[in-house]
Design an enzyme around this catalytic site. Structure first.
Site, mmCIF file in Angstrom:
data_model
loop_
_atom_site.group_PDB
_atom_site.id
_atom_site.type_symbol
_atom_site.label_atom_id
_atom_site.label_comp_id
_atom_site.label_asym_id
_atom_site.label_seq_id
_atom_site.Cartn_x
_atom_site.Cartn_y
_atom_site.Cartn_z
ATOM 1 C CE LYS A 191 50.719 12.671 2.254
ATOM 2 N NZ LYS A 191 49.322 12.925 1.793
ATOM 3 C CB SER A 214 47.714 9.374 2.465
ATOM 4 O OG SER A 214 47.780 10.606 1.743
ATOM 5 C CB SER A 229 45.425 12.359 1.474
ATOM 6 O OG SER A 229 45.129 11.089 1.073
#
Length: 474
Positions: free
Chosen positions: A80, A155, A179
């Site tokens: 990520k 996210s 997230s």
């Protein structure tokens, strides 16, 4: 679709270990799949193929003998884009860091590389991971592969989209208000928010913060267990990091302990839930009775969860981003500005009251888990929505007051500090994924993964990924 990208992470690692496939073959298969699907979903905007091949050349030859628990044997992975990877553009989804190329990797990355993982790409994220719709001014929108007109969530949306569409076998994620869990639910993959400290990372400017954690993401529960085995362990760079348990997480999945008493809540007593999502999740609970558990509708008291979370989140945003607000306000998205300013407006009494409120929730959960093995609830209040909507403001007549209020089912459980996983449980009539959350007591990731694997097998949904991205079907 190349058959290699259809394999689970555990299957791919098994083939790597016995020398039936090489890391370079998997790298090439993943790159081909990224080329095939990248324009449709925009999940992995930064690819570091040369770095990956150089790393692969340094790995030892496959060895059928004993290797460290969680060793990945050259499996390509995605990171990520909130975590630095040495020599690779690492933007944090922000124009402020659009050209940032770090010289040093985060501990999370070096640990995975030491365990035989090969970083192939950075996964898209909203700016600083703020918000549960993955878009930013650097790379644009990431789309849901089940319907590219919809959001993939966030996210960790780049990670889940890449997994669901077959671009990668494992991916890292992080979770503050949901997230990991929200995009896992929206993309029909699995995301685990572990106990704070279970997955080491750093160095961090706020090393003792416990609301935000790092965690593994995969296409099924077994793959997530494999990645957690690779990530778990105590490291001096992370003062909260926990020693790896004596029993492997993969073993917990392969030899699970069935739950006896399951608590189910359709809404945690604090929010409306989309009627179709509620029905799908309620039907899915029957899978726990299929494995012999008694299911009771109940939950701890989360009455003040939204105010507590919004207060503590605001304070942490001040600690993390106040200097950016002062120096780069024009480059920050409006939601980040709002969150920092919300934190700046707090009084010491507000923060103290929120800390006491969180403590009360934690203590209630400790009592709750004396009577119940796990708590189950929907992962998200609604199915995936239009990718062009920044965040959900209304649902079936209910108005959400802030840009993260619709995340309440996940951030309420964040406050507990307990490990929580999102597992696919079904689809809406229009074919959009729905997931449930399962929460277990602190530090019981192994038990949680085993219970979740039993549910996953009974639900029979996870085998449907990877898929080829689908455009809007009307």
């Amino acid at each position: 679709m190349n058959d290699l990208v259809k394999m689970t992470a555990r299957q791919a690692v098994s083939e790597l270990k016995r020398g039936a496939v090489s890391p370079l073959e998997l790298i090439d298969a993943a790159l081909d799949r990224i080329d095939e699907t990248g324009d449709a979903v925009n999940a992995l905007p930064t690819v570091c193929a040369d770095r990956a091949r150089e790393h692969a050349a340094l790995l030892p030859d496959p060895d059928e003998s004993d290797t460290p628990r969680g060793y990945l044997h050259g499996l390509p992975i995605a990171i990520k884009d909130l975590k630095d990877v040495a020599g690779v553009r690492s933007t944090r989804g922000s124009p402020i860091f659009a050209d940032h190329v770090p010289a040093k990797s985060d501990l999370l990355v070096t640990n995975l590389e030491d365990k035989g993982g090969i970083v192939l790409a950075k996964a898209n994220t909203p700016e600083f991971g703020a918000g549960a719709n993955t878009f930013n001014e650097v790379f644009g929108k990431t789309r849901n592969p089940w319907d590219t007109s919809k959001t993939c969530g966030g996210s960790s949306g780049g990670s889940t989209t890449a997994l669901a569409s077959g671009q990668i076998w494992l991916a890292s994620g992080s979770d503050f208000g949901g997230s990991l869990r929200i995009p896992a639910s929206f993309c029909s993959v699995v995301g685990l928010r572990p106990t704070p400290g279970r997955v080491a990372h750093g160095p961090s400017a706020v090393p003792f913060a416990t609301l935000s954690v790092e965690g593994p993401m995969g296409r099924n529960v077994g793959d997530v267990a494999l990645m957690l085995d690779a990530q778990a362990g105590a490291y001096t760079a992370d003062p909260l990091s926990l020693p790896a348990p004596s029993r492997s997480y993969v073993d917990w999945v392969d030899n699970p302990t069935p739950p006896v008493k399951v608590a189910y809540s359709p809404d945690l007593g604090i929010t409306p839930v989309d009627s179709e999502v509620a029905q799908i999740c309620r039907s899915a609970i029957d899978r726990f009775t299929d494995v012999g558990a008694e299911v009771e509708e109940t939950s701890p008291d989360f009455t003040d969860a939204e105010w507590i979370f919004q207060t503590l989140r605001g304070a942490q945003f001040v600690a993390s981003y106040d200097s950016l607000l002062r120096e780069h306000r024009s480059e920050l998205k409006e939601e980040v500005i709002w969150n920092i300013e919300h934190g700046l407006a707090l009084s010491p009494q507000d923060i103290a009251r929120a800390e006491l409120g969180r403590g009360a929730i934690i203590n209630r959960c400790a009592d709750f888990f004396r009577d119940y093995d796990v708590l189950v609830c929907p992962a998200v209040v609604a199915p995936p929505f239009d990718v062009d909507i920044r965040y959900l403001t209304e649902m079936e007549g209910h108005t959400f007051p802030t840009y993260i209020s619709w995340l309440i089912l996940t951030f309420a459980l964040t406050l507990t500090g307990c490990p929580t996983i999102s597992v696919p449980c079904g689809f809406t009539k229009s074919g959009l994924p729905v997931g449930i959350q399962v929460m277990a007591p602190w530090k019981e990731e192994g038990y949680l993964l085993g219970v979740s694997a039993l549910f996953e097998h009974a639900a029979a949904v996870s085998h449907l990924v990877p898929i080829h991205p689908r455009s809007y079907r009307g």
